[in-house]
Design a protein around this motif. Structure first.
Motif, PDB file in Angstrom:
ATOM      1  N   VAL A  43      -3.341  -5.924   1.621  1.00 42.11           N
ATOM      2  CA  VAL A  43      -4.629  -5.277   2.409  1.00 42.11           C
ATOM      3  C   VAL A  43      -5.217  -4.102   1.810  1.00 42.11           C
ATOM      4  O   VAL A  43      -4.500  -3.346   1.091  1.00 42.11           O
ATOM      5  CB  VAL A  43      -3.696  -4.831   3.867  1.00 42.11           C
ATOM      6  N   ASP A  44      -6.284  -4.065   1.791  1.00 44.31           N
ATOM      7  CA  ASP A  44      -7.266  -3.271   1.113  1.00 44.31           C
ATOM      8  C   ASP A  44      -7.111  -1.638   1.741  1.00 44.31           C
ATOM      9  O   ASP A  44      -6.850  -1.537   2.993  1.00 44.31           O
ATOM     10  CB  ASP A  44      -8.793  -3.514   1.162  1.00 44.31           C
ATOM     11  N   MET A  45      -6.832  -0.476   0.943  1.00 46.47           N
ATOM     12  CA  MET A  45      -6.731   0.763   1.123  1.00 46.47           C
ATOM     13  C   MET A  45      -7.769   1.656   0.371  1.00 46.47           C
ATOM     14  O   MET A  45      -8.804   0.952  -0.206  1.00 46.47           O
ATOM     15  CB  MET A  45      -5.466   1.320   0.683  1.00 46.47           C
ATOM     16  N   TYR A  46      -7.966   2.777   0.841  1.00 46.09           N
ATOM     17  CA  TYR A  46      -8.776   3.658   0.058  1.00 46.09           C
ATOM     18  C   TYR A  46      -7.866   4.903  -0.379  1.00 46.09           C
ATOM     19  O   TYR A  46      -6.834   5.329   0.576  1.00 46.09           O
ATOM     20  CB  TYR A  46     -10.184   3.902   0.833  1.00 46.09           C
ATOM     21  N   VAL A  47      -8.438   5.665  -1.379  1.00 41.02           N
ATOM     22  CA  VAL A  47      -7.727   7.079  -1.440  1.00 41.02           C
ATOM     23  C   VAL A  47      -8.712   7.972  -0.759  1.00 41.02           C
ATOM     24  O   VAL A  47     -10.028   8.277  -1.077  1.00 41.02           O
ATOM     25  CB  VAL A  47      -7.670   7.351  -3.126  1.00 41.02           C
ATOM     26  N   VAL A  81      -8.905   6.591  -9.051  1.00 40.80           N
ATOM     27  CA  VAL A  81      -9.310   5.848  -8.072  1.00 40.80           C
ATOM     28  C   VAL A  81     -10.154   6.471  -7.248  1.00 40.80           C
ATOM     29  O   VAL A  81     -11.246   5.744  -6.636  1.00 40.80           O
ATOM     30  CB  VAL A  81      -8.005   5.107  -7.423  1.00 40.80           C
ATOM     31  N   HIS A  82      -9.897   7.781  -6.682  1.00 38.62           N
ATOM     32  CA  HIS A  82     -10.728   8.259  -5.725  1.00 38.62           C
ATOM     33  C   HIS A  82     -12.118   8.856  -6.509  1.00 38.62           C
ATOM     34  O   HIS A  82     -13.258   8.560  -5.668  1.00 38.62           O
ATOM     35  CB  HIS A  82      -9.913   9.574  -5.525  1.00 38.62           C
ATOM     36  N   MET A  87       5.399  -0.979  -1.342  1.00 36.69           N
ATOM     37  CA  MET A  87       4.878  -1.356  -2.420  1.00 36.69           C
ATOM     38  C   MET A  87       2.990  -1.782  -2.428  1.00 36.69           C
ATOM     39  O   MET A  87       2.708  -1.891  -1.382  1.00 36.69           O
ATOM     40  CB  MET A  87       5.342  -2.659  -2.807  1.00 36.69           C
ATOM     41  N   TYR A  88       2.572  -1.057  -3.614  1.00 38.42           N
ATOM     42  CA  TYR A  88       1.089  -1.072  -3.629  1.00 38.42           C
ATOM     43  C   TYR A  88       0.894  -1.672  -4.911  1.00 38.42           C
ATOM     44  O   TYR A  88       1.506  -1.578  -6.049  1.00 38.42           O
ATOM     45  CB  TYR A  88       0.309   0.257  -3.264  1.00 38.42           C
ATOM     46  N   ALA A  89      -0.499  -2.194  -4.795  1.00 36.03           N
ATOM     47  CA  ALA A  89      -0.953  -2.561  -6.114  1.00 36.03           C
ATOM     48  C   ALA A  89      -2.497  -1.858  -6.364  1.00 36.03           C
ATOM     49  O   ALA A  89      -3.283  -1.667  -5.543  1.00 36.03           O
ATOM     50  CB  ALA A  89      -1.302  -4.137  -6.052  1.00 36.03           C
ATOM     51  N   ILE A  90      -2.401  -1.225  -7.572  1.00 39.06           N
ATOM     52  CA  ILE A  90      -3.852  -0.651  -8.001  1.00 39.06           C
ATOM     53  C   ILE A  90      -4.060  -1.375  -9.219  1.00 39.06           C
ATOM     54  O   ILE A  90      -3.627  -1.386 -10.342  1.00 39.06           O
ATOM     55  CB  ILE A  90      -3.551   0.892  -8.374  1.00 39.06           C
ATOM     56  N   ARG A 120     -13.124   0.650  -6.493  1.00 44.39           N
ATOM     57  CA  ARG A 120     -11.667   0.449  -6.505  1.00 44.39           C
ATOM     58  C   ARG A 120     -10.849   0.304  -5.218  1.00 44.39           C
ATOM     59  O   ARG A 120     -10.974   1.516  -4.728  1.00 44.39           O
ATOM     60  CB  ARG A 120     -10.989   1.171  -7.791  1.00 44.39           C
ATOM     61  N   ARG A 121     -10.164  -0.775  -5.043  1.00 37.24           N
ATOM     62  CA  ARG A 121      -9.681  -0.733  -3.880  1.00 37.24           C
ATOM     63  C   ARG A 121      -8.105  -1.112  -4.077  1.00 37.24           C
ATOM     64  O   ARG A 121      -7.611  -2.162  -4.508  1.00 37.24           O
ATOM     65  CB  ARG A 121      -9.958  -1.957  -2.869  1.00 37.24           C
ATOM     66  N   PRO A 122      -7.114   0.139  -3.951  1.00 42.30           N
ATOM     67  CA  PRO A 122      -5.705  -0.263  -3.822  1.00 42.30           C
ATOM     68  C   PRO A 122      -5.300  -1.056  -2.777  1.00 42.30           C
ATOM     69  O   PRO A 122      -6.154  -1.259  -1.883  1.00 42.30           O
ATOM     70  CB  PRO A 122      -5.286   1.321  -3.439  1.00 42.30           C
TER      71      PRO A 122
END
Length: 433
Positions: A46-50, A26-27, A1-4, A32-34
């Motif tokens: 937990v922060d991710m990036y595209v 998002v890219h 599961m992810y949150a954008i 913006r941090r998914p």
């Protein structure tokens, strides 16, 4: 599961037709941090990036956040301090989430001076595993380890059994090389890996290889070099005092070894060569720099070797291979640790069991190891297991304590790296000798 933003994304229920445009948006907005919602300890996620890899948009973990993910998450990695990776981060390896690229600094040359050198200078030239004395540059072996880890072939789940083969290895290593840059070139432009061999396509494969090597052919005082990565088929005597390195799936492209190149390889990688002889079902992986003469002959310059098991998991000793084989046979989940620039005497973690609660850091030490493993940071949710292979029997392996709700195939679109699970390997086509 992810949150954008404020939207929850369940990858099992959302198709690429919807997800890819969302990730593309998002890219285009790096601020913006998914967020990955795998860990209950991280209430905000937990922060991710595209990043854009291979024409697709993928979610990747932010630098330094691997230990914050759940051990069951494909984005989880143990603390870098347990491996040889930590000293290279921020120096030889610089991740740039704003652009989705990673800058690499090499400690080995990509050109070779063709002018005759004094015998003393030629004999003193270091091997691929020891080109640099600091951690501001990657050795050739460190680059091999980096590509293997970026392609996620250090991670093992029971669902991966029987699904790794050369087409999968090649595809994911080449994808891992994308978005990686050197001082002047893209890593993907420098790296060649043989296509899966079929006799029917032999001529077409050879033509594509010739085209890939074309930029290396030319006159001048320096020879341009590329990188080749493949499974070693044989190191055989050639005529006139030379040897040839044969790579599987490239039977018609021998890499010529000058006597000093062969001697350095045997000196630096005698253990790896012996392990390949001692363990019949293992594989020997080579990463080498090479040039092409004006006559079209491929000449190896420097070579790094790495042993992998039948499941393509790296190992350093018979003891480690035995441990990995047993873990695989019992359906365990783990991540293999790699040394990068660090010598064999450094007491680094062998692997981390991710199906214990908390994860278990496994060390294999011996009489030549420089001291005991360092104590684990009390702030990290980890426990330690040590096997001194020089004294006494192996202690019992910690049992699995975690039941996973599902063994569904991890998604390659949202995972931090391309996943190693593929269809079973088709029947091999015999290579021409």
């Amino acid at each position: 599961m992810y949150a954008i933003d404020d939207q929850i994304i369940d990858r099992a229920r959302v198709g690429d037709d919807y997800l890819q445009p969302l990730l593309a948006a998002v890219h285009r907005s790096p601020q913006r941090r998914p967020r990955c919602l795998c860990s209950a300890a991280e209430t905000g996620g937990v922060d991710m990036y595209v990043a854009r890899i291979g024409g697709r948009y993928v979610l990747k973990r932010m630098p330094g956040t691997g230990p914050h993910h759940s051990p069951a998450c494909s984005s989880y990695i143990p603390p870098a301090e347990l491996t040889g990776l930590a000293p290279l981060l921020g120096t030889a390896i610089r991740e740039q989430p704003a652009t989705g690229t990673t800058r690499l600094a090499f400690g080995f040359p990509l050109t070779r001076n063709l002018a005759p050198q004094p015998r003393e200078a030629s004999a003193a030239r270091p091997d691929a595993g020891t080109e640099v004395a600091d951690d501001t540059r990657m050795t050739l072996r460190a680059l091999l380890h980096f590509l293997w880890e970026e392609a996620e072939f250090v991670r093992w789940l029971p669902a991966m059994s029987g699904r790794r083969n050369w087409p999968a290895i090649r595809r994911h290593i080449l994808l891992a090389a994308q978005s990686k840059t050197t001082k002047s070139r893209e890593l993907s432009e420098l790296l060649w890996m043989p296509e899966p061999f079929t006799a029917a396509a032999k001529a077409d494969i050879a033509a594509r290889r010739t085209a890939a090597f074309a930029s290396l052919v030319g006159a001048g005082k320096k020879r341009r070099l590329m990188l080749a990565l493949g499974e070693v088929k044989d190191i055989a005597p050639a005529r006139f005092g030379r040897h040839k390195l044969l790579i599987k799936h490239a039977p018609d492209c021998p890499f010529i070894l000058e006597p000093e190149t062969r001697d350095r390889m045997h000196h630096a990688y005698s253990t790896e060569l012996a392990l390949r002889q001692a363990i019949p079902n293992s594989k020997l992986i080579a990463l080498l720099t090479f040039g092409v003469t004006p006559a079209g002959v491929t000449i190896a310059d420097r070579i790094a070797l790495m042993n992998v098991s039948a499941e393509w998991i790296p190992f350093e000793s018979v003891f480690e291979h035995t441990l990995i084989t047993e873990l695989v046979g019992h359906g365990r989940r783990f991540r293999k640790s790699l040394r990068y620039n660090q010598p064999a005497t450094s007491p680094l973690a062998s692997l981390v069991l991710t199906d214990t609660d908390p994860p278990t850091v496994c060390y294999l030490t011996m009489a030549t190891t420089a001291g005991p493993p360092p104590p684990i940071d009390p702030n990290l949710p980890l426990k330690q297991w040590i096997w001194n292979t020089s004294v006494g029997p192996r202690p019992g392996i910690p049992p699995s304590m975690i039941r996973y709700a599902s063994t569904t195939r991890p998604d390659r679109t949202t995972g931090p790296h391309c996943n190693a699970e593929e269809a079973p390997e088709p029947a091999a086509t015999k290579e021409a000798s």
